[in-house]
Design an enzyme around this catalytic site. Structure first.
Site, PDB file in Angstrom:
ATOM      1  N   LYS A   1       0.860  -1.197   0.000  1.00 36.13           N
ATOM      2  CA  LYS A   1       0.000   0.000   0.000  1.00 36.13           C
ATOM      3  C   LYS A   1       0.888   1.236   0.000  1.00 36.13           C
ATOM      4  CE  LYS A   1      -3.020   2.555   3.203  1.00 36.13           C
ATOM      5  NZ  LYS A   1      -4.198   2.458   4.056  1.00 36.13           N
TER       6      LYS A   1
ATOM      7  N   LYS B   1       0.819   5.295   0.753  1.00 33.90           N
ATOM      8  CA  LYS B   1       0.092   6.461   1.276  1.00 33.90           C
ATOM      9  C   LYS B   1       0.387   7.655   0.373  1.00 33.90           C
ATOM     10  CE  LYS B   1      -1.898   6.984   4.310  1.00 33.90           C
ATOM     11  NZ  LYS B   1      -3.338   7.020   4.487  1.00 33.90           N
TER      12      LYS B   1
ATOM     13  N   ASP C   1      -3.709   5.263  -1.302  1.00 31.10           N
ATOM     14  CA  ASP C   1      -4.604   5.978  -0.383  1.00 31.10           C
ATOM     15  C   ASP C   1      -4.203   7.443  -0.238  1.00 31.10           C
ATOM     16  OD1 ASP C   1      -6.153   6.885   1.713  1.00 31.10           O
ATOM     17  OD2 ASP C   1      -5.221   5.611   3.235  1.00 31.10           O
TER      18      ASP C   1
ATOM     19  N   ASN D   1      -5.982   9.702   1.090  1.00 27.81           N
ATOM     20  CA  ASN D   1      -6.724  10.270   2.223  1.00 27.81           C
ATOM     21  C   ASN D   1      -7.625  11.431   1.824  1.00 27.81           C
ATOM     22  OD1 ASN D   1      -4.170   9.311   4.454  1.00 27.81           O
ATOM     23  ND2 ASN D   1      -6.299   8.747   4.745  1.00 27.81           N
TER      24      ASN D   1
ATOM     25  N   GLU E   1      -8.165   3.633  -2.195  1.00 28.47           N
ATOM     26  CA  GLU E   1      -8.657   3.913  -0.839  1.00 28.47           C
ATOM     27  C   GLU E   1      -8.892   5.416  -0.651  1.00 28.47           C
ATOM     28  OE1 GLU E   1      -6.461   1.769   2.176  1.00 28.47           O
ATOM     29  OE2 GLU E   1      -6.811   3.361   3.644  1.00 28.47           O
TER      30      GLU E   1
ATOM     31  N   ASN F   1     -11.551   4.165   5.009  1.00 32.51           N
ATOM     32  CA  ASN F   1     -11.562   4.306   6.463  1.00 32.51           C
ATOM     33  C   ASN F   1     -11.906   5.759   6.801  1.00 32.51           C
ATOM     34  OD1 ASN F   1      -8.521   4.618   5.613  1.00 32.51           O
ATOM     35  ND2 ASN F   1      -8.735   5.789   7.510  1.00 32.51           N
TER      36      ASN F   1
ATOM     37  N   ASP G   1     -11.115  -1.141  12.168  1.00 30.40           N
ATOM     38  CA  ASP G   1     -10.020  -0.761  13.079  1.00 30.40           C
ATOM     39  C   ASP G   1     -10.636  -0.812  14.474  1.00 30.40           C
ATOM     40  OD1 ASP G   1      -8.300   0.640  14.806  1.00 30.40           O
ATOM     41  OD2 ASP G   1      -7.476   1.809  13.153  1.00 30.40           O
TER      42      ASP G   1
ATOM     43  N   HIS H   1      -7.472  -1.127   8.878  1.00 33.84           N
ATOM     44  CA  HIS H   1      -6.748   0.133   8.913  1.00 33.84           C
ATOM     45  C   HIS H   1      -5.718   0.121  10.042  1.00 33.84           C
ATOM     46  CE1 HIS H   1      -6.470   4.169  10.816  1.00 33.84           C
ATOM     47  NE2 HIS H   1      -6.289   4.562   9.572  1.00 33.84           N
TER      48      HIS H   1
ATOM     49  N   ASN I   1      -2.822   2.791  12.392  1.00 31.47           N
ATOM     50  CA  ASN I   1      -2.030   3.988  12.703  1.00 31.47           C
ATOM     51  C   ASN I   1      -0.758   3.490  13.399  1.00 31.47           C
ATOM     52  OD1 ASN I   1      -4.942   5.912  13.400  1.00 31.47           O
ATOM     53  ND2 ASN I   1      -3.447   6.389  11.833  1.00 31.47           N
TER      54      ASN I   1
HETATM   55  O1  GKR Z   1      -0.078   7.392   9.563  1.00 31.17           O
HETATM   56  O2  GKR Z   1       0.011   9.168   8.327  1.00 31.17           O
HETATM   57  C1  GKR Z   1      -0.523   8.128   8.676  1.00 31.17           C
HETATM   58  C2  GKR Z   1      -1.772   7.672   7.961  1.00 31.17           C
HETATM   59  O3  GKR Z   1      -2.159   8.620   7.016  1.00 31.17           O
HETATM   60  C3  GKR Z   1      -2.875   7.437   8.945  1.00 31.17           C
HETATM   61  O4  GKR Z   1      -3.043   8.578   9.748  1.00 31.17           O
HETATM   62  C4  GKR Z   1      -4.193   7.084   8.326  1.00 31.17           C
HETATM   63  O5  GKR Z   1      -5.158   7.038   9.348  1.00 31.17           O
HETATM   64  O6  GKR Z   1      -3.253   4.909   7.828  1.00 31.17           O
HETATM   65  C5  GKR Z   1      -4.272   5.775   7.677  1.00 31.17           C
HETATM   66  C6  GKR Z   1      -5.196   5.547   6.547  1.00 31.17           C
HETATM   67  O7  GKR Z   1      -5.244   4.463   6.014  1.00 31.17           O
HETATM   68  O8  GKR Z   1      -5.945   6.445   6.186  1.00 31.17           O
HETATM   69 MG    MG Z   2      -6.845   5.054   4.629  1.00 31.36          MG
END
Ligand code: GKR
Ligand code: MG
Length: 437
Positions: free
Chosen positions: A205, A207, A236, A238, A261, A284, A308, A335, A337
């Protein structure tokens, strides 16, 4: 067995400068270790994301947790919610109120965190009292090893905490990659190789939501090129993308991603993506509670929900979520953190006891070096973690490590997660924009 006391220990865990749509991780991530001390001398433990508001809420809840039978899980969950509603009053369900999930990538609702802390520690107590593993109390394990995915991040140089920036030129593999910056497709591919080699992950995955969409799509395509079609890829951003951007980028990622995602914000926009982009959508961020399920189903806002236990009020609600997902033809993933081994153990028990778990789970665990459990860090084999053998969660607190990590907390002075404030230290004037591109 009666709960006699609750011990709440905030800790700070070294965390690398990982970037996301809301900024960058601080050198320490906050967690809270909760211990429920029972009348028979047993202690049940749990771990949740740290925040002073959550600590306060836990302390306030002590008045009705103490004196209760840890088997009374339903009663405890209801009392926590009632107390939180009384405390927050009209703000409880306001968009910007205390119980709002918020626009950031992570969930800031306090009630579900407190419910999770209490439920998991009670399950640990029940397991210790009866001599059964948590997953066995929850209906039995359908798998003894739980698969996880590599979780890649754009990152600045350094590994967080006191680990600083120095790494011996002789350091190779994951320890070097964990220190290195990864800010372009080459860096992300190198990080992926190092993480998969070290942990054996078979899904990956990335981010996103950090750099302009074209650059992030290039990184996903570079991963596909490097790993081939047999390694499932997820991406993802976000919800940092507009509908127009997410459709345009999604078209380029068709046939490449296992799932897309939270490309956009909100159930309506997620539903629109499903009409034009042929990639399963996961969330999520837009469907994060049972109250969101009816509209999610009506609109068709996602194909996969990321459970989660910290954000759904415990392990049992996540198992229920699995049944809801199966009923409505949705997949279930998990999910994560930043977290340590107590949370990992809970995730593993949850996954073991959830028949309808259709994807490898997210975990930030490779990014951490600290640990708070006896015996040190969990081992991964071919990207999987074995369900711990002992009763309850099957892990115990290492009291010396707990004190060290609590001392970190006191010393670092952080009280809550604020990736935007951290990002300003790197780029003065930087602001979080919920939909940036
Ligand atoms: O750890 O920066 C991070 C992630 O962006 C986290 O805060 C997210 O909650 O892992 C996460 C997600 O899947 O959205
Ligand atoms: Mg996410």
């Amino acid at each position: 067995m009666i709960i006699d006391d609750i011990r709440i220990t905030p800790i700070a865990v070294a965390d690398p400068p990982l970037r996301n749509a809301a900024g960058i991780h601080a050198p320490y991530a906050l967690r809270i270790i909760v211990e429920l001390l029972a009348s028979n001398g047993l202690v049940g433990i749990s771990e949740i994301p740290g925040d002073v508001r959550t600590e306060d809420a836990l302390r306030e809840s002590a008045e009705f947790i103490v004196g209760t039978d840890p088997f009374a899980l339903n009663v405890l969950a209801e009392r926590i919610e009632k107390r939180r509603r009384e405390h927050a009053g009209a703000r409880f369900e306001d968009h910007d109120g205390e119980e709002s999930r918020g626009d950031a990538p992570w969930d800031r609702r306090i009630t579900v965190h407190v419910q999770s802390a209490v439920e998991v520690a009670c399950l640990d107590l029940i397991g210790k009292e009866t001599g059964h593993r948590a997953c066995d109390i929850l209906g039995g394990a359908v798998r003894e090893r739980v698969p996880f995915a590599a979780y890649l991040f754009y990152k600045e140089r350094g590994a967080g905490g006191r680990l600083g920036f120095d790494v011996s030129p002789a350091t190779r593999g994951w320890p070097a990659a964990r220190q290195a910056a990864a800010l372009d497709p080459e860096g992300i591919v190198a990080q992926a190789h190092a993480m998969c080699d070290a942990f054996g992950f078979e899904s990956v995955k990335l981010k996103g939501g950090v750099f302009p969409p074209e650059e992030e799509v290039s990184a996903v395509l570079a991963l596909r090129e490097a790993f081939g079609p047999s390694v499932p890829l997820r991406f993802d951003p976000n919800a940092a993308w507009s509908l127009k951007t997410a459709i345009a980028m999604g078209k380029r990622l068709e046939g490449v991603l296992e799932y897309y995602e939270d490309p956009v914000r909100g159930q309506e926009a997620m539903a629109e993506i499903g009409k034009t982009v042929d990639i399963p959508r996961a969330t999520n961020m837009c469907t994060t509670s049972f109250d969101d399920i009816p509209s999610g189903v009506r609109l068709g806002s996602e194909d996969i929900i990321l459970a989660d236990h910290h954000f759904w009020g415990g392990i049992r609600p996540c198992i229920e979520l699995g049944r809801v997902c199966r009923t409505f033809g949705r997949g279930l993933s998990m999910h994560s953190n930043t977290h340590l081994g107590v949370s990992l153990a809970a995730m593993v028990h949850l996954a073991a006891a959830t028949p309808h778990l259709t994807y490898a789970l997210d975990t930030h665990y490779p990014w951490q070096s600290d640990e708070v459990i006896v015996g040190g860090r969990f081992d991964f084999d071919s990207g999987t973690v074995k369900v711990p053998d002992g009763p309850g969660l099957g892990v115990e607190l290492d009291r010396e490590k707990l004190s060290e990590l609590h001392a970190n907390y006191v010393e670092c002075g952080l009280t809550h997660r604020d990736d935007e404030a951290e990002m300003r230290k790197l780029e003065p004037g930087w602001t979080f924009v919920p939909t940036r591109w």
